[in-house]
Design an enzyme around this catalytic site. Structure first.
Site, PDB file in Angstrom:
ATOM      1  N   ARG A   3    -121.492 -12.747  18.457  1.00 49.92           N
ATOM      2  CA  ARG A   3    -121.593 -13.942  17.619  1.00 49.92           C
ATOM      3  C   ARG A   3    -121.508 -15.153  18.539  1.00 49.92           C
ATOM      4  O   ARG A   3    -120.419 -15.576  18.925  1.00 49.92           O
ATOM      5  CB  ARG A   3    -120.433 -13.938  16.607  1.00 49.92           C
ATOM      6  CG  ARG A   3    -120.672 -14.827  15.392  1.00 49.92           C
ATOM      7  CD  ARG A   3    -119.365 -15.131  14.710  1.00 49.92           C
ATOM      8  NE  ARG A   3    -118.555 -16.007  15.525  1.00 49.92           N
ATOM      9  CZ  ARG A   3    -117.216 -16.013  15.537  1.00 49.92           C
ATOM     10  NH1 ARG A   3    -116.536 -15.196  14.779  1.00 49.92           N
ATOM     11  NH2 ARG A   3    -116.555 -16.844  16.324  1.00 49.92           N
ATOM     12  N   HIS A  46    -118.010 -18.664  13.488  1.00 47.25           N
ATOM     13  CA  HIS A  46    -117.966 -17.711  12.370  1.00 47.25           C
ATOM     14  C   HIS A  46    -118.685 -18.310  11.164  1.00 47.25           C
ATOM     15  O   HIS A  46    -119.485 -17.658  10.520  1.00 47.25           O
ATOM     16  CB  HIS A  46    -116.517 -17.372  12.019  1.00 47.25           C
ATOM     17  CG  HIS A  46    -116.389 -16.626  10.726  1.00 47.25           C
ATOM     18  ND1 HIS A  46    -116.768 -15.308  10.608  1.00 47.25           N
ATOM     19  CD2 HIS A  46    -115.982 -17.025   9.491  1.00 47.25           C
ATOM     20  CE1 HIS A  46    -116.572 -14.915   9.345  1.00 47.25           C
ATOM     21  NE2 HIS A  46    -116.106 -15.936   8.661  1.00 47.25           N
ATOM     22  N   TYR A  84    -110.814 -19.903  20.536  1.00 51.34           N
ATOM     23  CA  TYR A  84    -110.427 -18.510  20.806  1.00 51.34           C
ATOM     24  C   TYR A  84    -111.471 -17.671  21.550  1.00 51.34           C
ATOM     25  O   TYR A  84    -111.139 -16.634  22.099  1.00 51.34           O
ATOM     26  CB  TYR A  84    -110.027 -17.800  19.493  1.00 51.34           C
ATOM     27  CG  TYR A  84    -111.120 -17.779  18.440  1.00 51.34           C
ATOM     28  CD1 TYR A  84    -112.080 -16.776  18.433  1.00 51.34           C
ATOM     29  CD2 TYR A  84    -111.199 -18.769  17.460  1.00 51.34           C
ATOM     30  CE1 TYR A  84    -113.088 -16.751  17.472  1.00 51.34           C
ATOM     31  CE2 TYR A  84    -112.205 -18.754  16.501  1.00 51.34           C
ATOM     32  CZ  TYR A  84    -113.137 -17.742  16.510  1.00 51.34           C
ATOM     33  OH  TYR A  84    -114.125 -17.727  15.569  1.00 51.34           O
TER      34      TYR A  84
HETATM   35  C1  LIG Z   1    -111.419  -8.309   1.605  1.00 54.06           C
HETATM   36  C2  LIG Z   1    -111.531  -9.560   2.440  1.00 54.06           C
HETATM   37  N1  LIG Z   1    -110.542  -9.862   3.331  1.00 54.06           N
HETATM   38  C3  LIG Z   1    -110.630 -10.969   4.086  1.00 54.06           C
HETATM   39  C4  LIG Z   1    -111.691 -11.818   3.965  1.00 54.06           C
HETATM   40  C5  LIG Z   1    -111.757 -13.089   4.809  1.00 54.06           C
HETATM   41  N2  LIG Z   1    -112.813 -12.943   5.823  1.00 54.06           N
HETATM   42  C6  LIG Z   1    -114.030 -13.473   5.614  1.00 54.06           C
HETATM   43  S1  LIG Z   1    -115.078 -13.148   6.859  1.00 54.06           S
HETATM   44  C7  LIG Z   1    -113.904 -12.304   7.723  1.00 54.06           C
HETATM   45  C8  LIG Z   1    -114.246 -11.663   9.048  1.00 54.06           C
HETATM   46  C9  LIG Z   1    -115.266 -10.566   8.914  1.00 54.06           C
HETATM   47  O1  LIG Z   1    -115.657 -10.110  10.168  1.00 54.06           O
HETATM   48  P1  LIG Z   1    -116.820  -9.062  10.358  1.00 54.06           P
HETATM   49  O2  LIG Z   1    -116.798  -8.027   9.273  1.00 54.06           O
HETATM   50  O3  LIG Z   1    -116.741  -8.561  11.742  1.00 54.06           O
HETATM   51  O4  LIG Z   1    -118.160  -9.892  10.117  1.00 54.06           O
HETATM   52  P2  LIG Z   1    -118.687 -11.194  10.857  1.00 54.06           P
HETATM   53  O5  LIG Z   1    -118.192 -12.379  10.071  1.00 54.06           O
HETATM   54  O6  LIG Z   1    -118.181 -11.183  12.256  1.00 54.06           O
HETATM   55  O7  LIG Z   1    -120.178 -11.103  10.771  1.00 54.06           O
HETATM   56  C10 LIG Z   1    -112.697 -12.297   7.031  1.00 54.06           C
HETATM   57  C11 LIG Z   1    -111.464 -11.663   7.513  1.00 54.06           C
HETATM   58  C12 LIG Z   1    -112.678 -11.492   3.008  1.00 54.06           C
HETATM   59  N3  LIG Z   1    -113.762 -12.244   2.835  1.00 54.06           N
HETATM   60  N4  LIG Z   1    -112.596 -10.343   2.292  1.00 54.06           N
END
Ligand SMILES: Cc1ncc(C[n+]2csc(CCOP(=O)(O)OP(=O)(O)O)c2C)c(N)n1
Length: 363
Positions: free
Chosen positions: A262, A266, A275
């Site tokens: 990425r 985010h 970070y």
């Molecule tokens: C069940 C749940 N827990 C926490 C979140 C908050 N949250 C949103 S995006 C994210 C990170 C997700 O990372 P990843 O699956 O690696 O996908 P990326 O955003 O890196 O594409 C988090 C913790 C959420 N949306 N849903």
């Protein structure tokens, strides 16, 4: 030399991912590309559109004209290469939330996607014949749904395949395990495209799992796991196309771990400079998935500066036109909040809707 050498992957373990193109776009000796030049040009134009849209969305968000948006920047080969391996109108795509170009490839109008982020719930309506589920913010909730969809299609007797996207962070959720377990038992026609972009907001991949690779989990569910260079359009396409062929033939699911990064934030609410280590970022910026495809096509005489300029003009015009359409569409009015929430409104929801309509300022 491999396209993605282990030293570029300090936090991914030493496994070597499948690759087709070297970082400068030169094909590895003896590899036959699975897309022809016209298809690769179409894929590159979609990647360029995605990159341009990321910038536009950030600009609009900063002006208060767009909601919180997660850019694709750095992951375009992973998203587009996989999307080109399924057939729009026949197969299904089940997104997480960082896959705009896959949704466009599958037929979602850009205007619909934008409406959702500009506060108009009508953007969530997926046109008939467009085989997509809506974007999913609740991490991993899309996975059991994708397995159910895949198994349902099989029970109905068609040979559609479901391509479902999931992030490295979401793959730590219980739903990931449950979905993979059920898919393995049912031999459901589903391809899990796990985009390992190194981060789940500020949580690094190394804190998600002690497994050397996330693909290595697949044999525990009774199906193959494949590690692929996610910044290599042709490698992602080839690996996902093989997985789709397996699924269509009734041979069950595949977990594809697409190793990417990425490169941006985010989302529009994030500051990754707090970070993400600068040296890792620089290494991955040098592995830009768009440059690799450009290099490949240029060497074949299928891309040049003039084509790049024309593509950029077309893309800018398309995005600007979509902004104009969405911003000039009259708002739907507050009662639209109740539309399409469920097949039938409950008594309580009906009362709430009537109360809302009775308020004089409600349109
Ligand atoms: C069940 C749940 N827990 C926490 C979140 C908050 N949250 C949103 S995006 C994210 C990170 C997700 O990372 P990843 O699956 O690696 O996908 P990326 O955003 O890196 O594409 C988090 C913790 C959420 N949306 N849903």
């Amino acid at each position: 030399m491999t396209a993605l050498s282990p030293q570029f992957l300090p936090e991914h373990g030493a496994a070597v991912p499948r690759s087709v193109l070297l970082p400068d776009g030169t094909p590895r000796p003896g590899v036959v590309p699975s897309l022809d030049d016209d298809q690769v040009v179409a894929a590159l134009e979609l990647m360029l559109l995605s990159r341009a849209f990321d910038e536009k969305a950030f600009s609009l968000q900063r002006q208060g004209r767009f909601g919180t948006f997660s850019p694709v920047h750095g992951q375009e080969a992973s998203v587009v290469g996989s999307a080109f391996a399924v057939e729009p109108g026949h197969d299904w795509i089940v997104p997480q939330y960082r896959e705009l170009p896959a949704l466009l490839r599958h037929g979602l109008p850009l205007e619909s996607f934008m409406q959702t982020f500009m506060g108009d719930p009508r953007g969530g309506a997926i046109p008939p014949g467009v085989n997509l589920l809506p974007i999913q913010i609740g991490l991993a909730a899309q996975l059991p749904q994708a397995v159910g969809l895949a198994w349902g299609r099989r029970l109905r007797g068609d040979d559609a395949v479901v391509l479902v996207y999931v992030g490295d962070g979401a793959s730590s959720e219980g739903d990931f395990h449950e979905a993979c377990n059920l898919a393995g038992v049912l031999r459901a026609p589903v391809v899990f495209l796990l985009q390992n972009n190194g981060w789940a907001i500020s949580t690094p991949r190394s804190r998600q799992s002690a497994a050397a690779t996330l693909a290595a989990r697949a044999p525990g569910y009774g199906f193959p796991g494949v590690l692929v260079d996610g910044n290599d359009l042709l490698a992602v396409h080839a690996v996902v196309a093989e997985a789709v062929t397996r699924a269509r033939a009734g041979d069950g699911p595949t977990l594809v771990e697409s190793l990417t990064y990425r490169v941006g934030a985010h989302n529009t609410a994030d500051d990754p400079s707090r970070y993400v280590p600068g040296d890792a970022l620089r290494e991955w910026q040098e592995r830009d998935p768009l440059s690799r495809v450009r290099g490949y096509l240029r060497a074949r005489g299928s891309w040049d500066d003039e084509r790049e300029i024309h593509a950029a003009e077309r893309i800018r015009a398309r995005i600007d036109a979509a902004v104009r359409v969405v911003e000039s569409t009259p708002p739907p009015g507050a009662p639209a909040l109740f539309d399409h929430v469920s097949a039938q409104l409950s008594d309580r929801q009906r009362r709430q809707r009537a109360d809302l309509l009775a308020q004089p300022e409600t349109t």
